[in-house]
Motif scaffolding. Structure first.
Motif, PDB file in Angstrom:
ATOM      1  N   PHE A 246       0.913  -0.754   0.165  1.00 30.30           N
ATOM      2  CA  PHE A 246       0.049   0.067  -0.488  1.00 30.30           C
ATOM      3  C   PHE A 246       0.865   1.274  -0.276  1.00 30.30           C
ATOM      4  O   PHE A 246       1.261   1.584   1.048  1.00 30.30           O
ATOM      5  CB  PHE A 246      -0.535   0.067   1.207  1.00 30.30           C
ATOM      6  N   LEU A 247       0.710   2.021  -1.093  1.00 31.32           N
ATOM      7  CA  LEU A 247       1.521   3.292  -1.378  1.00 31.32           C
ATOM      8  C   LEU A 247       0.885   4.246  -0.513  1.00 31.32           C
ATOM      9  O   LEU A 247      -0.108   4.909  -0.722  1.00 31.32           O
ATOM     10  CB  LEU A 247       1.775   3.709  -2.597  1.00 31.32           C
ATOM     11  N   ASN A 248       1.336   4.212   0.585  1.00 31.92           N
ATOM     12  CA  ASN A 248       0.695   5.208   1.705  1.00 31.92           C
ATOM     13  C   ASN A 248       1.259   7.254   1.291  1.00 31.92           C
ATOM     14  O   ASN A 248       2.309   6.964   1.835  1.00 31.92           O
ATOM     15  CB  ASN A 248       1.205   4.877   3.360  1.00 31.92           C
ATOM     16  N   VAL A 249       0.308   8.159   0.484  1.00 33.95           N
ATOM     17  CA  VAL A 249       0.452   9.146  -0.221  1.00 33.95           C
ATOM     18  C   VAL A 249      -0.637  10.102   1.314  1.00 33.95           C
ATOM     19  O   VAL A 249      -1.334   9.391   1.615  1.00 33.95           O
ATOM     20  CB  VAL A 249       0.136   9.378  -1.605  1.00 33.95           C
ATOM     21  N   SER A 250       0.198  10.703   1.725  1.00 38.52           N
ATOM     22  CA  SER A 250      -0.817  12.273   2.769  1.00 38.52           C
ATOM     23  C   SER A 250      -1.597  12.908   1.385  1.00 38.52           C
ATOM     24  O   SER A 250      -1.925  12.939   0.367  1.00 38.52           O
ATOM     25  CB  SER A 250       0.092  12.716   2.975  1.00 38.52           C
ATOM     26  N   LYS A 251      -2.635  13.181   1.661  1.00 38.75           N
ATOM     27  CA  LYS A 251      -3.833  14.638   1.033  1.00 38.75           C
ATOM     28  C   LYS A 251      -2.913  15.262   0.460  1.00 38.75           C
ATOM     29  O   LYS A 251      -3.707  16.122  -0.751  1.00 38.75           O
ATOM     30  CB  LYS A 251      -4.643  14.067   2.416  1.00 38.75           C
ATOM     31  N   ASP A 252      -2.304  16.498   1.156  1.00 39.88           N
ATOM     32  CA  ASP A 252      -1.282  16.961   1.014  1.00 39.88           C
ATOM     33  C   ASP A 252      -0.841  17.293  -0.451  1.00 39.88           C
ATOM     34  O   ASP A 252      -1.053  17.843  -1.299  1.00 39.88           O
ATOM     35  CB  ASP A 252      -0.541  17.759   2.003  1.00 39.88           C
ATOM     36  N   GLU A 253       0.279  15.808  -0.534  1.00 43.95           N
ATOM     37  CA  GLU A 253       0.876  15.992  -1.308  1.00 43.95           C
ATOM     38  C   GLU A 253       0.103  15.103  -3.132  1.00 43.95           C
ATOM     39  O   GLU A 253       0.608  15.627  -3.615  1.00 43.95           O
ATOM     40  CB  GLU A 253       1.589  14.423  -0.748  1.00 43.95           C
ATOM     41  N   GLN A 254      -0.852  14.034  -2.343  1.00 41.70           N
ATOM     42  CA  GLN A 254      -1.860  14.144  -3.976  1.00 41.70           C
ATOM     43  C   GLN A 254      -1.865  15.246  -4.474  1.00 41.70           C
ATOM     44  O   GLN A 254      -1.893  15.339  -5.141  1.00 41.70           O
ATOM     45  CB  GLN A 254      -2.727  13.062  -2.931  1.00 41.70           C
ATOM     46  N   LEU A 255      -2.704  16.576  -3.675  1.00 46.61           N
ATOM     47  CA  LEU A 255      -3.101  17.413  -3.984  1.00 46.61           C
ATOM     48  C   LEU A 255      -1.911  17.989  -4.620  1.00 46.61           C
ATOM     49  O   LEU A 255      -2.438  19.199  -6.215  1.00 46.61           O
ATOM     50  CB  LEU A 255      -4.038  18.710  -2.780  1.00 46.61           C
ATOM     51  N   ARG A 256      -0.591  18.166  -4.308  1.00 49.68           N
ATOM     52  CA  ARG A 256       0.441  18.987  -5.214  1.00 49.68           C
ATOM     53  C   ARG A 256       0.591  18.402  -6.683  1.00 49.68           C
ATOM     54  O   ARG A 256       0.740  18.988  -7.465  1.00 49.68           O
ATOM     55  CB  ARG A 256       1.647  18.384  -4.323  1.00 49.68           C
ATOM     56  N   ARG A 257       0.782  16.566  -6.313  1.00 46.37           N
ATOM     57  CA  ARG A 257       1.043  15.942  -7.474  1.00 46.37           C
ATOM     58  C   ARG A 257      -0.277  16.623  -8.596  1.00 46.37           C
ATOM     59  O   ARG A 257       0.122  16.191  -9.913  1.00 46.37           O
ATOM     60  CB  ARG A 257       0.871  14.800  -7.381  1.00 46.37           C
ATOM     61  N   PHE A 258      -1.680  15.965  -8.430  1.00 50.96           N
ATOM     62  CA  PHE A 258      -2.410  16.213  -9.810  1.00 50.96           C
ATOM     63  C   PHE A 258      -2.511  18.231 -10.051  1.00 50.96           C
ATOM     64  O   PHE A 258      -2.680  17.964 -10.767  1.00 50.96           O
ATOM     65  CB  PHE A 258      -4.091  16.486  -8.565  1.00 50.96           C
ATOM     66  N   MET A 259      -2.645  19.154  -8.892  1.00 49.80           N
ATOM     67  CA  MET A 259      -2.120  20.601  -9.632  1.00 49.80           C
ATOM     68  C   MET A 259      -0.544  20.358 -10.671  1.00 49.80           C
ATOM     69  O   MET A 259      -0.930  20.584 -11.755  1.00 49.80           O
ATOM     70  CB  MET A 259      -1.876  20.779  -8.449  1.00 49.80           C
ATOM     71  N   GLU A 260       0.207  19.403 -10.704  1.00 51.52           N
ATOM     72  CA  GLU A 260       1.349  19.289 -11.174  1.00 51.52           C
ATOM     73  C   GLU A 260       1.595  18.587 -12.612  1.00 51.52           C
ATOM     74  O   GLU A 260       1.685  19.258 -13.515  1.00 51.52           O
ATOM     75  CB  GLU A 260       2.678  18.383 -10.164  1.00 51.52           C
ATOM     76  N   ARG A 261      -0.118  17.625 -12.449  1.00 52.07           N
ATOM     77  CA  ARG A 261      -0.200  16.658 -13.381  1.00 52.07           C
ATOM     78  C   ARG A 261      -1.078  18.192 -14.909  1.00 52.07           C
ATOM     79  O   ARG A 261      -1.760  17.996 -15.621  1.00 52.07           O
ATOM     80  CB  ARG A 261      -1.712  15.792 -13.395  1.00 52.07           C
ATOM     81  N   LEU A 262      -1.990  19.049 -14.084  1.00 52.91           N
ATOM     82  CA  LEU A 262      -2.803  20.199 -14.398  1.00 52.91           C
ATOM     83  C   LEU A 262      -1.786  21.105 -15.075  1.00 52.91           C
ATOM     84  O   LEU A 262      -2.071  21.628 -15.769  1.00 52.91           O
ATOM     85  CB  LEU A 262      -3.812  20.552 -13.435  1.00 52.91           C
ATOM     86  N   ASP A 263      -0.636  21.326 -14.216  1.00 54.84           N
ATOM     87  CA  ASP A 263      -0.455  22.616 -15.188  1.00 54.84           C
ATOM     88  C   ASP A 263       0.767  21.884 -16.168  1.00 54.84           C
ATOM     89  O   ASP A 263       1.378  23.205 -16.744  1.00 54.84           O
ATOM     90  CB  ASP A 263       0.136  23.731 -13.520  1.00 54.84           C
TER      91      ASP A 263
ATOM     92  N   TYR B 239       2.805  -3.867   3.372  1.00 54.76           N
ATOM     93  CA  TYR B 239       3.658  -2.955   3.605  1.00 54.76           C
ATOM     94  C   TYR B 239       3.358  -2.004   2.865  1.00 54.76           C
ATOM     95  O   TYR B 239       2.708  -1.410   2.379  1.00 54.76           O
ATOM     96  CB  TYR B 239       5.146  -3.219   2.454  1.00 54.76           C
ATOM     97  N   VAL B 240       2.522  -1.309   4.524  1.00 58.91           N
ATOM     98  CA  VAL B 240       2.779   0.408   4.019  1.00 58.91           C
ATOM     99  C   VAL B 240       4.129   1.075   4.037  1.00 58.91           C
ATOM    100  O   VAL B 240       4.250   1.534   5.160  1.00 58.91           O
ATOM    101  CB  VAL B 240       1.965   0.861   5.517  1.00 58.91           C
ATOM    102  N   VAL B 241       4.370   1.363   2.994  1.00 56.97           N
ATOM    103  CA  VAL B 241       4.912   2.320   2.308  1.00 56.97           C
ATOM    104  C   VAL B 241       4.427   3.523   2.043  1.00 56.97           C
ATOM    105  O   VAL B 241       4.241   4.574   1.787  1.00 56.97           O
ATOM    106  CB  VAL B 241       5.277   1.699   1.126  1.00 56.97           C
ATOM    107  N   PRO B 242       5.992   4.660   2.681  1.00 59.15           N
ATOM    108  CA  PRO B 242       5.932   5.855   2.956  1.00 59.15           C
ATOM    109  C   PRO B 242       6.188   6.198   1.043  1.00 59.15           C
ATOM    110  O   PRO B 242       6.784   5.685   0.505  1.00 59.15           O
ATOM    111  CB  PRO B 242       6.968   6.504   3.736  1.00 59.15           C
ATOM    112  N   ALA B 243       5.079   7.680   0.768  1.00 62.03           N
ATOM    113  CA  ALA B 243       4.970   7.252  -0.493  1.00 62.03           C
ATOM    114  C   ALA B 243       5.265   8.820  -1.517  1.00 62.03           C
ATOM    115  O   ALA B 243       4.717   9.552  -1.814  1.00 62.03           O
ATOM    116  CB  ALA B 243       3.518   6.847  -1.340  1.00 62.03           C
ATOM    117  N   ASP B 244       5.105   9.689  -0.585  1.00 65.30           N
ATOM    118  CA  ASP B 244       4.977  10.488  -0.106  1.00 65.30           C
ATOM    119  C   ASP B 244       6.303  12.023  -0.811  1.00 65.30           C
ATOM    120  O   ASP B 244       6.742  13.034  -1.713  1.00 65.30           O
ATOM    121  CB  ASP B 244       5.260  11.647   1.305  1.00 65.30           C
TER     122      ASP B 244
END
Length: 302
Positions: free
Chosen positions: A192-209, A250-255
């Motif tokens: 389980f790639l454990n990404v935070s909600k804030d980091e997901q938002l950052r990656r979403f915005m990068e994909r949009l920009d 495995y709960v893997v840190p994903a940030d």
């Protein structure tokens, strides 16, 4: 490269994130931004660790293929933009394609809905000597189907079977299935790639920009993000219910993608290292046959 030494080091990287027994599991105890004892300024060291790990993984996979006794199933689950594709790409980059199979599972087809929820993934299990990678898996049936009740309603199940106990029944089926796999020589490791909600938002915005990343984004991703808490609860429950010694999560840190890849590689190396893989030994008769063939080939030398 000392493979034995790399296996020992790999265990130190992966063990902190391994869940063998889900009793009392709480997702909040796992920090998505964790990088172990490697700080951001130590990225070059992390890259070196990953590079050595990939070399060791290639060696271990070659032995796995030659021995032809075990198979390995790696399951990846995560929220959107957590880095599943990148982790699979980088960690498996040194593996011989002949000995590795990667499957991505999207929404079930009409044919798949006419079977039980394990059917479509069972068809794709790795043969002996090979590594199978599931990018999403049968765990979607206790994740997406749980967060979206309408999906369950469209699965053609007899109404009397769709009760509050259906999730417990599915966890039972998954545990039995993974126990069956382990008992027949398939090593199961789940990430389980454990990404935070804030980091997901950052990656979403990068994909949009970034025009070159626009293709990665779908409006559905944003809608699913609104259900973040429901998904986190579903992940916590499934990890609690399906973590076992023979099929750990495995709960893997994903940030931090660079660290995610190190941990995933370490866990795969550790799994292969536990098998004590060796190249097949050649018997006396076979050695005689090879010696005769060698002599015959030398006679053809011009």
């Amino acid at each position: 490269m000392d493979v034995k030494d790399i296996i020992k080091r790999a265990r130190k990287f992966s063990n902190p994130y391994r869940v063998n027994d889900g009793k009392g599991f709480k997702l909040r105890r796992y920090d998505p931004g964790d990088t172990g004892d490697i700080k951001s300024e130590d990225k070059p060291r992390a890259k070196e660790v990953l590079a050595n790990g990939i070399l060791a993984l290639a060696e271990l996979q070659d032995r796995l293929y030659a021995q032809d006794r075990w198979s390995v199933l790696l399951i990846f689950q995560a929220m959107d933009a957590a880095g599943k594709d990148g982790a699979i790409k980088h960690v498996m980059s040194g593996v011989n394609p002949q000995g590795c199979q990667v499957y991505s599972f999207k929404a079930p087809s009409a044919e798949e809905l006419d079977h039980d929820f394990l059917w479509r993934t069972t068809k794709c299990l790795p043969e002996r000597g090979r590594i199978g990678v599931f990018n999403r898996s049968y765990y979607e049936e206790v994740l997406v189907a749980r967060v979206h009740p309408e999906i369950l309603q469209n699965q053609k199940l007899p109404p009397q079977l769709v009760t509050k106990k259906i999730w417990d029944h599915r966890y039972d089926s998954i545990r039995d299935f993974e126990r069956h796999l382990a008992g027949n020589g398939t090593v199961v490791r789940k990430f389980f790639l454990n990404v935070s909600k804030d980091e997901q938002l950052r990656r979403f915005m990068e994909r949009l920009d970034n025009p070159n990343k626009n293709w990665k984004f779908s409006p559905t991703d944003a809608k699913e993000r609104e259900l973040w808490d429901q998904y986190m609860e579903a992940y916590e429950i499934l990890i609690r219910e399906t973590s076992t010694e023979h099929a750990p999560w495995y709960v893997v840190p994903a940030d931090n993608k660079w660290y995610t890849r190190v941990v995933v590689a370490a866990a795969v190396i550790d799994a292969l290292g536990e098998l004590d893989l060796k190249y097949p030994k050649i018997g006396k008769e076979k050695l005689k046959e090879l010696a005769a063939t060698r002599a015959a080939l030398l006679k053809t030398k011009s």
